[in-house]
Write an enzyme that holds these catalytic residues in place. Sequence first.
Site, mmCIF file in Angstrom:
data_model
loop_
_atom_site.group_PDB
_atom_site.id
_atom_site.type_symbol
_atom_site.label_atom_id
_atom_site.label_comp_id
_atom_site.label_asym_id
_atom_site.label_seq_id
_atom_site.Cartn_x
_atom_site.Cartn_y
_atom_site.Cartn_z
ATOM 1 N N LYS A 1 0.826 -1.215 0.000
ATOM 2 C CA LYS A 1 0.000 0.000 0.000
ATOM 3 C C LYS A 1 0.855 1.258 0.000
ATOM 4 C CE LYS A 1 -4.046 -2.066 1.992
ATOM 5 N NZ LYS A 1 -5.166 -1.947 2.923
ATOM 6 N N ASN A 2 2.039 1.139 -0.523
ATOM 7 C CA ASN A 2 2.997 2.232 -0.493
ATOM 8 C C ASN A 2 3.027 2.930 -1.852
ATOM 9 O OD1 ASN A 2 5.685 3.208 -1.332
ATOM 10 N ND2 ASN A 2 6.305 2.695 0.747
#
Lengths: 319, 332
Positions: free
Chosen positions: B114-115
């Site tokens: 989720k970066n």
Amino acid sequence: MGEQGELAADQHVRYIVTAEKKKDSFESLVMEHLRASGAYWGLTTLDLLHKLHAVDSAEVVDWIMSCYHPESGGFGGNVGHDPHVLYTLSAVQVLCLFDRLDVLDVEKVADYVTGLQNEDGSFSGDMWGEVDTRFSYISICTLSLLHRLHKINVDKAVEYIVSCKNLDGGFGAMPGGESHAGQIFCCVGALAITGSLHHIDRDLLGWWLCERQCRDGGLNGRPEKLADVCYSWWVLSSLIMIDRVHWIDKEKLAKFILNCQDKENGGISDRPDNAVDIYHTYFGVAGLSLMEYPGVKPMDPAYALPLDVVNRIFLSKQQ
Amino acid sequence: MSSPDEEEGVDEWVPPSRRPELADVAPLPQGDGPCPVVAIAYRDDFREVMDYFRALYAAGERSPRALRITADAIDFNPGNYTVWHFRRVILEALDADLIQEMNFVDQIAECNAKNYQVWHHKRWLAEKLGPDVANSEHEFTRKILYDDAKNYHAWSHRQWVLQALGGWESELQYCNQLLEEDVFNNSAWNQRYLVVTRSPILGGLVTMRDSEVDYTVEAIIANPQNESPWRYLRGLYKGDNTLLVADDRISDVCLKVLNNDWRCIFALGLLLELLRMGLQPSDELRGTIEAINNSDPEIEHTDLATAVCSILQKCDPLRINYWSWYRTTLSS
């Protein structure tokens, strides 16, 4: 302390002002590069709780300016970090809180943001070209606060945002991207600031947004996902901007937010009984502000700043 | 120079201060100032890596050892966008093997799905590598979505790869598969809409509409308490209310669901919309609504649309204000 269901304001203030020095804290590792945004979240929360004076404004302004890159006009997330529009907005917002926009070379900062607009009207986050409707909002918000919105091609910016509108009335990060409350806030905010809300089907979007309310009273960001305190801001502010906030059950939402507090140590988490962080503390208090919770200053839903700060910027004589 | 390798000893991590290759570098500490606004404490080894990173970054050194330091820094904090920037600058200067780099970032992405920085780096690489990597990129997002089928970043990347580099052939099939695994996956429904409307192979929305209505109706019948297919069904006819009202399958599915569960808010909501758009209800439909009415003395006996609205006000109290407003739009 305090009855169940009350805002533990003093504890939250203490949490922010004296952030814990845990050497192995995960939060400390991952927040270093975005400290400018961390400062915005923390300081805005303090202001909303009438405690901005708890910090030294001169120190804050000095530190913010040490994140500034005079060659480009942009701000980095911390000292020594490359400029990015995310942190440029955070820096400008922090300066707004302290009424210190005077320290800026406004033209230079405005030019940095303006330079990030692409031919199709979208905005990149920085020189590396990542495109996302978040950056449309961030750029428009920054320029508007600096009274320099006219520097970009507003029509094209609006056109790009509208191209990200989906069949459910919501907006995604890019054309075709799934509707997501965070992206919706960005698109609605950008359209609000540019006077372009007529592009939105308010009833359709309002319905999608009020459908975010779950049985526990909290709000989620997309269908079939869990409620999270941060959506108390993204969804709520969007609803307010399109005049449909009465379509959710505000009392139940407020209860949800209050249940996410750590009343002993201060701070608010994403959902009840989870670890707190600055980000969710800000969004929880901001959500309560939008619902006019007693003791919390009112906020502007589009600029994400206290109303008195925004009024000062737009109603005062200096431009 | 050989292509940059990422980690020296795979068995044990050697801190920068003990690497012979960095013996001549004076590490540069973070300039926090005496009273940081949001105080942050650092792990010692993280601090050391960042001190060396800052030194090499300040010197503008574009070398294999600098590349290695960026890998270390990314390991500690993959969210540090400045490190990624510097890494790209070095990669360009060294004319590095970008396929190898894609493997590197994929490893990081697997643990940090989720970066933003990681996905942007992948996109930057894919843009340079071109259509040849379309398949491997689709394989990768498939892998990520296997762990979290709603990962917004993965979906954004997948959509970008489709539209920029291709690979549409099996995308509808992929949506089918995901929906078989979890019919509640709103991202998969959204992707389905993208494929149906934008795939250069399938012929567009109007061509696909008929089969898509059948597919969606089936999904609804199997799980009526699922927001996504109801919206999808509505979306298939967006801008074409007349056709929506005329398609018997739409009112039929509402009826079928309500006969099983008269409280289904989605069915009631769609039915309400159809009525507002001028649907002439069948006797059966009329009968079903009236039966619901009769079962609850509090529900008023008026025209059908208003009756449905009243039912909704009772069944969906969280959104009572929405349904009250809706009622006011029925006055004509």
